[in-house]
Design a protein around this motif. Structure first.
Motif, PDB file in Angstrom:
ATOM      1  N   LEU A  27      72.856  20.978  51.993  1.00  0.00           N
ATOM      2  CA  LEU A  27      71.739  21.477  51.195  1.00  0.00           C
ATOM      3  C   LEU A  27      70.451  21.517  52.008  1.00  0.00           C
ATOM      4  O   LEU A  27      69.651  22.459  51.889  1.00  0.00           O
ATOM      5  CB  LEU A  27      71.561  20.606  49.947  1.00  0.00           C
ATOM      6  CG  LEU A  27      72.695  20.703  48.925  1.00  0.00           C
ATOM      7  CD1 LEU A  27      72.530  19.643  47.848  1.00  0.00           C
ATOM      8  CD2 LEU A  27      72.752  22.089  48.307  1.00  0.00           C
ATOM      9  N   ARG A  28      70.243  20.505  52.852  1.00  0.00           N
ATOM     10  CA  ARG A  28      69.055  20.488  53.712  1.00  0.00           C
ATOM     11  C   ARG A  28      69.108  21.648  54.709  1.00  0.00           C
ATOM     12  O   ARG A  28      68.099  22.332  54.942  1.00  0.00           O
ATOM     13  CB  ARG A  28      68.964  19.154  54.453  1.00  0.00           C
ATOM     14  CG  ARG A  28      67.696  19.011  55.298  1.00  0.00           C
ATOM     15  CD  ARG A  28      67.540  17.575  55.776  1.00  0.00           C
ATOM     16  NE  ARG A  28      68.692  17.108  56.541  1.00  0.00           N
ATOM     17  CZ  ARG A  28      69.566  16.200  56.099  1.00  0.00           C
ATOM     18  NH1 ARG A  28      69.432  15.658  54.889  1.00  0.00           N
ATOM     19  NH2 ARG A  28      70.588  15.817  56.863  1.00  0.00           N
ATOM     20  N   ALA A  29      70.267  21.896  55.298  1.00  0.00           N
ATOM     21  CA  ALA A  29      70.416  23.000  56.247  1.00  0.00           C
ATOM     22  C   ALA A  29      70.175  24.341  55.562  1.00  0.00           C
ATOM     23  O   ALA A  29      69.522  25.233  56.118  1.00  0.00           O
ATOM     24  CB  ALA A  29      71.813  22.970  56.866  1.00  0.00           C
ATOM     25  N   ARG A  60      84.631  24.146  49.921  1.00  0.00           N
ATOM     26  CA  ARG A  60      85.222  23.145  49.053  1.00  0.00           C
ATOM     27  C   ARG A  60      84.234  22.726  47.973  1.00  0.00           C
ATOM     28  O   ARG A  60      84.618  22.274  46.890  1.00  0.00           O
ATOM     29  CB  ARG A  60      85.644  21.925  49.885  1.00  0.00           C
ATOM     30  CG  ARG A  60      86.468  20.891  49.122  1.00  0.00           C
ATOM     31  CD  ARG A  60      86.872  19.748  50.037  1.00  0.00           C
ATOM     32  NE  ARG A  60      87.691  20.231  51.127  1.00  0.00           N
ATOM     33  CZ  ARG A  60      87.476  19.981  52.419  1.00  0.00           C
ATOM     34  NH1 ARG A  60      86.434  19.232  52.778  1.00  0.00           N
ATOM     35  NH2 ARG A  60      88.264  20.467  53.343  1.00  0.00           N
ATOM     36  N   ARG A  61      82.938  22.871  48.272  1.00  0.00           N
ATOM     37  CA  ARG A  61      81.900  22.429  47.355  1.00  0.00           C
ATOM     38  C   ARG A  61      81.269  23.579  46.572  1.00  0.00           C
ATOM     39  O   ARG A  61      80.910  23.426  45.408  1.00  0.00           O
ATOM     40  CB  ARG A  61      80.811  21.695  48.154  1.00  0.00           C
ATOM     41  CG  ARG A  61      81.299  20.373  48.750  1.00  0.00           C
ATOM     42  CD  ARG A  61      80.387  19.946  49.891  1.00  0.00           C
ATOM     43  NE  ARG A  61      80.644  18.565  50.282  1.00  0.00           N
ATOM     44  CZ  ARG A  61      81.657  18.184  51.061  1.00  0.00           C
ATOM     45  NH1 ARG A  61      82.515  19.099  51.541  1.00  0.00           N
ATOM     46  NH2 ARG A  61      81.826  16.911  51.362  1.00  0.00           N
ATOM     47  N   TRP A  62      81.070  24.722  47.219  1.00  0.00           N
ATOM     48  CA  TRP A  62      80.427  25.893  46.593  1.00  0.00           C
ATOM     49  C   TRP A  62      81.287  27.120  46.870  1.00  0.00           C
ATOM     50  O   TRP A  62      81.682  27.369  48.009  1.00  0.00           O
ATOM     51  CB  TRP A  62      79.031  26.097  47.171  1.00  0.00           C
ATOM     52  CG  TRP A  62      78.104  24.961  46.879  1.00  0.00           C
ATOM     53  CD1 TRP A  62      77.380  24.758  45.736  1.00  0.00           C
ATOM     54  CD2 TRP A  62      77.806  23.843  47.738  1.00  0.00           C
ATOM     55  NE1 TRP A  62      76.651  23.591  45.831  1.00  0.00           N
ATOM     56  CE2 TRP A  62      76.885  23.005  47.050  1.00  0.00           C
ATOM     57  CE3 TRP A  62      78.220  23.467  49.020  1.00  0.00           C
ATOM     58  CZ2 TRP A  62      76.385  21.839  47.593  1.00  0.00           C
ATOM     59  CZ3 TRP A  62      77.728  22.295  49.568  1.00  0.00           C
ATOM     60  CH2 TRP A  62      76.814  21.495  48.856  1.00  0.00           C
ATOM     61  N   ALA A  72      70.524  24.591  46.482  1.00  0.00           N
ATOM     62  CA  ALA A  72      69.530  24.172  47.471  1.00  0.00           C
ATOM     63  C   ALA A  72      68.113  24.459  46.975  1.00  0.00           C
ATOM     64  O   ALA A  72      67.190  23.664  47.182  1.00  0.00           O
ATOM     65  CB  ALA A  72      69.775  24.884  48.796  1.00  0.00           C
ATOM     66  N   ALA A  73      67.936  25.602  46.321  1.00  0.00           N
ATOM     67  CA  ALA A  73      66.608  25.983  45.845  1.00  0.00           C
ATOM     68  C   ALA A  73      66.215  25.230  44.583  1.00  0.00           C
ATOM     69  O   ALA A  73      65.041  24.901  44.375  1.00  0.00           O
ATOM     70  CB  ALA A  73      66.562  27.489  45.586  1.00  0.00           C
ATOM     71  N   VAL A 107      61.094  27.249  49.510  1.00  0.00           N
ATOM     72  CA  VAL A 107      62.533  27.515  49.483  1.00  0.00           C
ATOM     73  C   VAL A 107      62.879  28.493  48.371  1.00  0.00           C
ATOM     74  O   VAL A 107      63.633  29.450  48.567  1.00  0.00           O
ATOM     75  CB  VAL A 107      63.329  26.209  49.316  1.00  0.00           C
ATOM     76  CG1 VAL A 107      64.819  26.495  49.169  1.00  0.00           C
ATOM     77  CG2 VAL A 107      63.094  25.288  50.498  1.00  0.00           C
ATOM     78  N   VAL A 108      62.323  28.276  47.187  1.00  0.00           N
ATOM     79  CA  VAL A 108      62.615  29.162  46.061  1.00  0.00           C
ATOM     80  C   VAL A 108      62.088  30.565  46.338  1.00  0.00           C
ATOM     81  O   VAL A 108      62.780  31.565  46.082  1.00  0.00           O
ATOM     82  CB  VAL A 108      62.017  28.597  44.764  1.00  0.00           C
ATOM     83  CG1 VAL A 108      62.119  29.615  43.629  1.00  0.00           C
ATOM     84  CG2 VAL A 108      62.733  27.309  44.370  1.00  0.00           C
TER      85      VAL A 108
END
Length: 201
Positions: A27-29, A60-62, A72-73, A107-108
């Motif tokens: 998420l940070r990346a 596997r996650r998204w 992330a946003a 980010v958004v």
């Protein structure tokens, strides 16, 4: 610079929880890349490389880039309205202010144009993304119900429409007149229109 290697995220054995360090690194990346290169240039491969993991770990996650970018946003949906109960005017101002703060984050703002396009083209994706805001919708419903009980709000006001009006007004302002959002008057003016409408007394 890459994050610490996390590519040892092999398929977990049954019942083994996901490694939260990998989730956080991904998420940070994603957030960093969105601000640096924009939505259209972000790829799952680029995120995996920046996070020091694998594309397999991401998928596997998204299930898609849009879902990853959305988390992330918007890392969390507010589960409560942070104002004392009993004042619908304060509640509305808090809702509008919270929406303004969310939509104006770097980010958004980097994610929105591409994210809107992908969600518009995929109804199932749009539904999954919208479901992440269930707690917020519940909080708005609870506050409106209380305001109706106090006689402050008409009983026919639909909570989901209120959320749409707040989110839509904020999104349009971000896309068309983002400089205006920095002024406290934008929150006050928008909340006042929502509270009182546009009809003369």
């Amino acid at each position: 610079m890459k994050a610490d290697p996390l590519s040892a995220d092999k398929t977990p054995s049954a019942g083994r929880p996901r490694d939260p360090r990998i989730d956080a690194a991904i998420l940070r990346a994603t957030s960093d890349l969105l601000v640096e290169i924009g939505y259209s240039n972000v790829t799952m491969a680029a995120v995996a490389e920046r996070a020091g993991t694998t594309k397999t770990a991401l998928y596997r996650r998204w299930s898609s880039k849009a879902e990853l970018v959305h988390e992330a946003a918007f890392p969390g949906s507010p589960s409560a309205i942070q104002t004392p109960p009993g004042d619908i005017a304060a509640d509305l101002r808090a809702m509008v202010g919270a929406a303004r703060d969310v939509f104006t984050s770097p980010v958004v703002r980097a994610a929105l144009p591409g994210l809107i396009t992908d969600m518009s083209a995929d109804a199932a994706l749009s539904g999954r993304v919208s479901a992440r805001f269930g707690d917020l919708f519940a909080a708005v419903r609870a506050r409106l119900h209380d305001a109706v009980e106090r006689g402050e709000v008409r009983a026919d006001v639909e909570p989901d429409r209120l959320v749409e009006l707040i989110g839509g007004a904020t999104l349009l302002a971000v896309l068309q007149s983002s400089d205006d959002l920095a002024a406290p008057s934008w929150v006050d003016d928008t909340a006042t229109i929502l509270l009182r409408g546009v009809l003369a007394p």
